[in-house]
Design a protein around this motif. Structure first.
Motif, PDB file in Angstrom:
ATOM      1  N   GLN A 142      94.038 -82.460  -0.776  1.00 14.42           N
ATOM      2  CA  GLN A 142      94.314 -83.226   0.442  1.00 14.42           C
ATOM      3  C   GLN A 142      94.290 -84.720   0.159  1.00 14.42           C
ATOM      4  O   GLN A 142      93.482 -85.180  -0.640  1.00 14.42           O
ATOM      5  CB  GLN A 142      93.212 -82.979   1.494  1.00 14.42           C
ATOM      6  CG  GLN A 142      93.222 -81.605   2.118  1.00 14.42           C
ATOM      7  CD  GLN A 142      92.230 -81.480   3.268  1.00 14.42           C
ATOM      8  OE1 GLN A 142      91.226 -82.177   3.316  1.00 14.42           O
ATOM      9  NE2 GLN A 142      92.518 -80.585   4.186  1.00 14.42           N
ATOM     10  N   ILE A 155      96.665 -86.793   5.759  1.00  9.21           N
ATOM     11  CA  ILE A 155      98.067 -87.204   5.808  1.00  9.21           C
ATOM     12  C   ILE A 155      98.937 -86.381   4.859  1.00  9.21           C
ATOM     13  O   ILE A 155     100.153 -86.417   4.936  1.00  9.21           O
ATOM     14  CB  ILE A 155      98.244 -88.719   5.532  1.00  9.21           C
ATOM     15  CG1 ILE A 155      97.654 -89.094   4.170  1.00  9.21           C
ATOM     16  CG2 ILE A 155      97.616 -89.551   6.645  1.00  9.21           C
ATOM     17  CD1 ILE A 155      98.060 -90.487   3.712  1.00  9.21           C
ATOM     18  N   GLY A 156      98.305 -85.661   3.936  1.00  8.50           N
ATOM     19  CA  GLY A 156      99.077 -84.816   3.025  1.00  8.50           C
ATOM     20  C   GLY A 156      98.203 -83.715   2.483  1.00  8.50           C
ATOM     21  O   GLY A 156      96.988 -83.877   2.363  1.00  8.50           O
ATOM     22  N   GLN A 157      98.825 -82.561   2.193  1.00  6.78           N
ATOM     23  CA  GLN A 157      98.063 -81.474   1.588  1.00  6.78           C
ATOM     24  C   GLN A 157      98.999 -80.527   0.856  1.00  6.78           C
ATOM     25  O   GLN A 157     100.210 -80.637   0.980  1.00  6.78           O
ATOM     26  CB  GLN A 157      97.231 -80.729   2.621  1.00  6.78           C
ATOM     27  CG  GLN A 157      97.978 -80.237   3.832  1.00  6.78           C
ATOM     28  CD  GLN A 157      97.003 -79.912   4.958  1.00  6.78           C
ATOM     29  OE1 GLN A 157      95.897 -79.446   4.709  1.00  6.78           O
ATOM     30  NE2 GLN A 157      97.407 -80.157   6.176  1.00  6.78           N
ATOM     31  N   THR A 158      98.426 -79.592   0.110  1.00 10.74           N
ATOM     32  CA  THR A 158      99.266 -78.683  -0.638  1.00 10.74           C
ATOM     33  C   THR A 158      99.869 -77.644   0.310  1.00 10.74           C
ATOM     34  O   THR A 158      99.228 -77.212   1.263  1.00 10.74           O
ATOM     35  CB  THR A 158      98.496 -77.996  -1.783  1.00 10.74           C
ATOM     36  OG1 THR A 158      99.423 -77.143  -2.477  1.00 10.74           O
ATOM     37  CG2 THR A 158      97.331 -77.164  -1.287  1.00 10.74           C
ATOM     38  N   GLY A 205     107.120 -86.799   2.095  1.00 12.03           N
ATOM     39  CA  GLY A 205     105.862 -87.328   2.642  1.00 12.03           C
ATOM     40  C   GLY A 205     104.785 -87.329   1.584  1.00 12.03           C
ATOM     41  O   GLY A 205     105.026 -87.709   0.437  1.00 12.03           O
ATOM     42  N   TYR A 206     103.599 -86.868   1.951  1.00  9.05           N
ATOM     43  CA  TYR A 206     102.460 -86.918   1.030  1.00  9.05           C
ATOM     44  C   TYR A 206     101.963 -85.523   0.663  1.00  9.05           C
ATOM     45  O   TYR A 206     100.839 -85.369   0.195  1.00  9.05           O
ATOM     46  CB  TYR A 206     101.320 -87.732   1.651  1.00  9.05           C
ATOM     47  CG  TYR A 206     101.771 -89.057   2.227  1.00  9.05           C
ATOM     48  CD1 TYR A 206     102.423 -90.001   1.432  1.00  9.05           C
ATOM     49  CD2 TYR A 206     101.560 -89.360   3.569  1.00  9.05           C
ATOM     50  CE1 TYR A 206     102.845 -91.208   1.953  1.00  9.05           C
ATOM     51  CE2 TYR A 206     101.978 -90.569   4.109  1.00  9.05           C
ATOM     52  CZ  TYR A 206     102.629 -91.484   3.293  1.00  9.05           C
ATOM     53  OH  TYR A 206     103.041 -92.672   3.816  1.00  9.05           O
ATOM     54  N   ASP A 207     102.777 -84.497   0.905  1.00 13.20           N
ATOM     55  CA  ASP A 207     102.348 -83.133   0.592  1.00 13.20           C
ATOM     56  C   ASP A 207     102.489 -82.836  -0.903  1.00 13.20           C
ATOM     57  O   ASP A 207     103.121 -83.587  -1.648  1.00 13.20           O
ATOM     58  CB  ASP A 207     103.147 -82.115   1.412  1.00 13.20           C
ATOM     59  CG  ASP A 207     102.679 -82.063   2.864  1.00 13.20           C
ATOM     60  OD1 ASP A 207     101.563 -82.553   3.139  1.00 13.20           O
ATOM     61  OD2 ASP A 207     103.423 -81.548   3.715  1.00 13.20           O
ATOM     62  N   GLN A 254     102.031 -88.968  -5.251  1.00 15.09           N
ATOM     63  CA  GLN A 254     101.812 -88.948  -3.802  1.00 15.09           C
ATOM     64  C   GLN A 254     100.702 -89.916  -3.400  1.00 15.09           C
ATOM     65  O   GLN A 254     100.768 -90.543  -2.340  1.00 15.09           O
ATOM     66  CB  GLN A 254     101.464 -87.529  -3.331  1.00 15.09           C
ATOM     67  CG  GLN A 254     102.521 -86.483  -3.602  1.00 15.09           C
ATOM     68  CD  GLN A 254     103.849 -86.764  -2.922  1.00 15.09           C
ATOM     69  OE1 GLN A 254     104.545 -87.712  -3.292  1.00 15.09           O
ATOM     70  NE2 GLN A 254     104.217 -85.960  -1.945  1.00 15.09           N
ATOM     71  N   ALA A 258     101.086 -92.892  -0.701  1.00 16.29           N
ATOM     72  CA  ALA A 258     100.230 -92.920   0.488  1.00 16.29           C
ATOM     73  C   ALA A 258      99.451 -94.227   0.584  1.00 16.29           C
ATOM     74  O   ALA A 258      99.331 -94.828   1.654  1.00 16.29           O
ATOM     75  CB  ALA A 258      99.261 -91.739   0.461  1.00 16.29           C
TER      76      ALA A 258
END
Ligand code: KG4
Ligand code: ZN
Length: 336
Positions: A142, A155-158, A205-207, A254, A258
């Motif tokens: 994350q 704001i991002g995750q797998t 995005g940040y994923d 990422q 971010a």
């Protein structure tokens, strides 16, 4: 000022841990790691619950003994509510609820992912708010903007495997013992990180995405070993270094995006994968180049431990954030 004395329990996966904290200062952090899963090449949930049942009381007794704190001196009992394995969480939560009730003390329910992040506040140097935290463990990956101990935004995750799983699954393909992350790290130090190239999971995005890496390593090894059965043994260090390099590039790309988009210059690393020497070195070099500040907790507080749960519970105690005795564990508990 009141300095709460808190007993914290962590049992979300395969480590049974208890910690004692007084006024925000860690007095003891005892971890019993379960060896039983090694022979299966992964955590077996039923065996994890049983091992928690065996370890929990001795671990709590040892934490109280090392902290030189009598249970009557406790002001609260904290436990990991989730996310994690339901059976494992149940053992810790049942114990915490019963213990709190017997002592007539308040109960504090802690989110495991919040705890990984707040591990940064156990010891100096501590990041200043707001900061960006990359939490990388066997179960989670994350990117979180942390505005205060209780105000966090994922704001991002797998979207598939966690970074730790990417290490462990590719290590398994290479025949390394479980959990493979630390073994892969050790081999990678001896290898060439650009010898083989694997795809970097490109996500909007940040994923993050790591399942493509595992598949590409699998096909690559099949193809190579068909021609040379000793391919893995002959190229182990370079394979490890190249895989590790790919995972690190995926994470850092990422993270940089971010941080830049959100104007954040305080960067924190959390979770068991923070132990990876390549990731630590790459992040340290990157932040130095950008003029950012980087924070990585002591290894003891990176992997699953109750010290981080105690730290989080300390903040919750200050906010009057207590749980009902009827609170249930939540395997999918969200951070925001
Ligand atoms: O945070 P953690 O102890 O447990 C979870 O909550 O998942 O993280 C464990 C993960 C495992 O996947 C393990 O292989 C990985 O952290 N890990 C490493 C290293 N040390 C632990 N991965 C890569 N390099 C390491 N040195
Ligand atoms: Zn964890």
């Amino acid at each position: 000022m009141h300095s709460p004395v808190i007993l914290a329990i962590e049992s979300s996966c395969d480590d049974t841990s208890a910690a004692v904290m007084a006024g925000g200062e860690i007095l003891a952090n005892v971890v019993a790691t379960q060896q039983v899963h090694e022979q299966y090449g992964g955590v077996v949930p039923e065996l994890a619950s049983r091992a928690h049942q065996q370890h929990l009381i001795p671990v709590v007794q040892e934490a109280l003994r090392r902290a030189k704190v009598d249970k009557s001196a406790l002001d609260a009992v904290a436990f990991t509510q989730g996310p994690g394995l339901l059976g494992s969480l149940l053992v810790g939560s049942m114990f915490a609820k019963t213990f709190a009730q017997a002592l007539d003390k308040p109960l504090i329910a802690v989110n495991h992912m919040r705890a990984h992040i707040l591990a940064h506040f156990i010891r100096a140097p501590r990041p200043a708010f707001p900061f960006l935290c990359l939490t990388v463990s066997g179960g989670h990956t994350q990117l979180v903007i942390v505005r205060s101990p209780m105000d966090m935004q994922v704001i991002g995750q797998t979207i598939d495997d966690a970074a730790g799983e990417a290490f462990d699954k590719t290590a398994k393909l290479l025949g390394l013992p479980y959990p493979g992350g630390p073994h892969l790290d050790k081999q990678a130090k001896l290898g060439n990180p650009t010898r083989f190239s694997f795809p970097v999971g490109a996500m909007p995005g940040y994923d993050f995405s790591f399942s493509g890496l595992k598949t590409s390593v699998l096909y690559f090894l099949r193809q190579q070993t068909a021609q040379n059965p000793d391919f893995v043994a002959e190229n182990l260090a370079d394979l490890c270094a190249s895989i590790q390099h790919t995972i690190i590039q995926t994470l850092l790309r990422q993270l940089v995006r971010a941080a830049e988009d959100n104007g954040l210059t305080q960067i924190a690393l959390a979770g068991g994968v923070a132990a990876n020497s390549g990731l630590r070195a790459a992040l340290t070099a990157l932040t130095a180049e950008k003029g950012w500040e980087v924070f990585i907790p002591d290894f003891e507080f990176c992997t699953d431990n109750a010290g981080m749960v105690a730290m989080t519970a300390h903040f919750q105690y200050e906010n009057g954030d207590f749980a009902s005795p009827l609170v249930s564990p939540d395997p999918r508990l969200k951070l925001t």
